[in-house]
Design an enzyme around this catalytic site. Structure first.
Site, PDB file in Angstrom:
ATOM      1  CG  PHE A 161      24.741   5.238-132.483  1.00  0.00           C
ATOM      2  CD1 PHE A 161      25.584   5.957-131.772  1.00  0.00           C
ATOM      3  CD2 PHE A 161      23.415   6.329-132.569  1.00  0.00           C
ATOM      4  CE1 PHE A 161      25.864   7.181-131.464  1.00  0.00           C
ATOM      5  CE2 PHE A 161      23.462   7.558-132.030  1.00  0.00           C
ATOM      6  CZ  PHE A 161      24.455   8.090-131.354  1.00  0.00           C
TER       7      PHE A 161
ATOM      8  CG  ASN B  44      23.201  10.960-135.695  1.00  0.00           C
ATOM      9  OD1 ASN B  44      24.340  11.543-135.527  1.00  0.00           O
ATOM     10  ND2 ASN B  44      22.820  10.397-134.772  1.00  0.00           N
ATOM     11  N   PRO B  45      25.823  11.242-138.790  1.00  0.00           N
ATOM     12  CG  PRO B  45      27.401  12.927-139.669  1.00  0.00           C
ATOM     13  CD  PRO B  45      25.916  12.667-139.224  1.00  0.00           C
TER      14      PRO B  45
HETATM   15  C1  LIG Z   1      25.738   8.043-135.118  1.00  0.00           C
HETATM   16  S1  LIG Z   1      25.378   6.694-135.642  1.00  0.00           S
HETATM   17  C2  LIG Z   1      23.711   7.127-136.106  1.00  0.00           C
HETATM   18  C3  LIG Z   1      22.796   5.887-136.444  1.00  0.00           C
HETATM   19  C4  LIG Z   1      21.262   6.352-136.668  1.00  0.00           C
HETATM   20  N1  LIG Z   1      21.141   6.835-137.757  1.00  0.00           N
HETATM   21  C5  LIG Z   1      20.900   7.152-135.484  1.00  0.00           C
HETATM   22  O1  LIG Z   1      20.551   8.415-135.474  1.00  0.00           O
HETATM   23  O2  LIG Z   1      20.645   6.654-134.531  1.00  0.00           O
HETATM   24  C6  LIG Z   1      26.281   6.649-137.110  1.00  0.00           C
HETATM   25  C7  LIG Z   1      25.994   5.274-138.071  1.00  0.00           C
HETATM   26  O3  LIG Z   1      26.727   5.426-139.367  1.00  0.00           O
HETATM   27  C8  LIG Z   1      27.234   4.219-139.599  1.00  0.00           C
HETATM   28  N2  LIG Z   1      28.327   4.588-140.526  1.00  0.00           N
HETATM   29  C9  LIG Z   1      29.754   5.257-140.116  1.00  0.00           C
HETATM   30  N3  LIG Z   1      30.400   5.360-141.484  1.00  0.00           N
HETATM   31  C10 LIG Z   1      29.865   5.184-142.182  1.00  0.00           C
HETATM   32  C11 LIG Z   1      29.832   5.094-143.748  1.00  0.00           C
HETATM   33  N4  LIG Z   1      31.113   5.483-144.228  1.00  0.00           N
HETATM   34  N5  LIG Z   1      29.008   4.664-144.745  1.00  0.00           N
HETATM   35  C12 LIG Z   1      27.913   4.130-144.243  1.00  0.00           C
HETATM   36  N6  LIG Z   1      27.586   4.090-142.853  1.00  0.00           N
HETATM   37  C13 LIG Z   1      28.410   4.499-141.905  1.00  0.00           C
HETATM   38  C14 LIG Z   1      27.840   3.818-138.348  1.00  0.00           C
HETATM   39  O4  LIG Z   1      27.998   2.337-138.665  1.00  0.00           O
HETATM   40  C15 LIG Z   1      26.450   4.196-137.595  1.00  0.00           C
HETATM   41  O5  LIG Z   1      25.531   3.007-137.494  1.00  0.00           O
END
Ligand SMILES: C[S@@+](CC[C@H](N)C(=O)[O-])C[C@H]1O[C@@H](n2cnc3c(N)ncnc32)[C@H](O)[C@@H]1O
Length: 261
Positions: A66, A168-169
């Site tokens: 992302f 930031n999910p």
């Molecule tokens: C919107 S991106 C945010 C990435 C970074 N924190 C940023 O703000 O640029 C959400 C991230 O959460 C990860 N993710 C999604 N579901 C997850 C889960 N259940 N456990 C851990 N990571 C997860 C995704 O792979 C992605 O890298």
């Protein structure tokens, strides 16, 4: 702006330097043309330059991770305010992607002990790459953990000790229309959050409540349409107090904060 940044990347000069350049060599012009065509085909600028600025850092990004957004910078600012005065704070970033949040916190609060959790096998390669680069540059190393933020066993050893959980999910409602840069190039796991976009968030609240010490802080980014729904969810969870929502620089609701009761 994008064209200037692409030309600056091809020539390996800062954008401001373009003004004073007399000439663009033919091979650079050719490479610039190819990049312009890719950008016109909606490949994200950051994938073409391979870099994404975020607060004081420049992170490596590309296919599989992302692209960090400027909207998230304020969540980090809020997080740093919470850590002020805590000597060696314990911090967990859930869903780390490029590491934008975790690595910025480690950079701007040099004594913070930061753990970055990422579930996506492709994305975590970028987390690890950027974390190694920041450690080599002298920042306190961030621990990168392959894990699921909804897993009840995640980080059992930190239970009840964490000063700050930040995330930031994925929060885009399934089926929502998003620009091609996002739909075709951001990883699906980073985007989609179920019918109302809050499926992952509901479960991350359980993890956050388990990890945080009493009084510990929670900060979660959300979509601009979730400025009421997410605070309501956090209040309804029952383990959090001082629930508040915050706008981004454009004035749109952007992140919810709370403290562990
Ligand atoms: C919107 S991106 C945010 C990435 C970074 N924190 C940023 O703000 O640029 C959400 C991230 O959460 C990860 N993710 C999604 N579901 C997850 C889960 N259940 N456990 C851990 N990571 C997860 C995704 O792979 C992605 O890298």
């Amino acid at each position: 702006m994008d064209a200037e940044l692409l030309l600056a990347a091809v020539l390996d000069v800062p954008r401001a330097r373009l003004l004073t350049l007399d000439d663009v060599p033919d091979d650079a012009a050719d490479r610039f043309g190819v990049l312009l065509e890719q950008r016109a085909d909606r490949v994200p600028l950051q994938h073409l330059t391979g870099r994404a600025p975020f607060r004081h850092l420049e992170l490596a990004v590309g296919p599989g991770v992302f692209v960090p957004r400027p909207e998230t910078e304020q969540l980090v600012g809020w997080a740093l305010d919470q850590l002020a005065g805590i000597a060696d704070p314990v911090v967990v970033d859930l869903g780390a992607g490029s590491g934008a949040i975790a690595l910025s916190l480690a950079h701007e609060h040099p004594r913070a002990r930061v753990t970055a959790v990422e579930r996506d096998a492709g994305a975590i390669e970028w987390t690890r790459h950027n974390a190694a680069a920041r450690a080599a540059a002298g920042d306190r190393p961030v621990e990168v953990l392959a894990g699921d933020m909804t897993d009840p066993e995640l980080l059992r050893d930190l239970e009840g000790t964490v000063d700050l959980v930040v995330s930031n999910p994925p929060y885009v409602p399934d089926g929502a229309r998003v620009p091609r840069e996002v739909a075709d190039h951001d990883p699906p796991l980073a985007l989609w959050g179920g019918p109302d976009g809050l499926d992952v968030v509901r479960r991350l609240l359980v993890t956050a409540a388990r990890l945080l010490r009493p009084g510990g802080g929670l900060g979660i980014e959300h979509a601009d349409a979730q400025g009421s729904a997410l605070p309501a969810l956090v209040r309804a969870h029952g383990d959090f107090i001082d629930v508040a929502d915050h706008p981004d620089l454009a004035g749109r609701p952007r992140f919810t904060t709370a403290r562990r009761a």
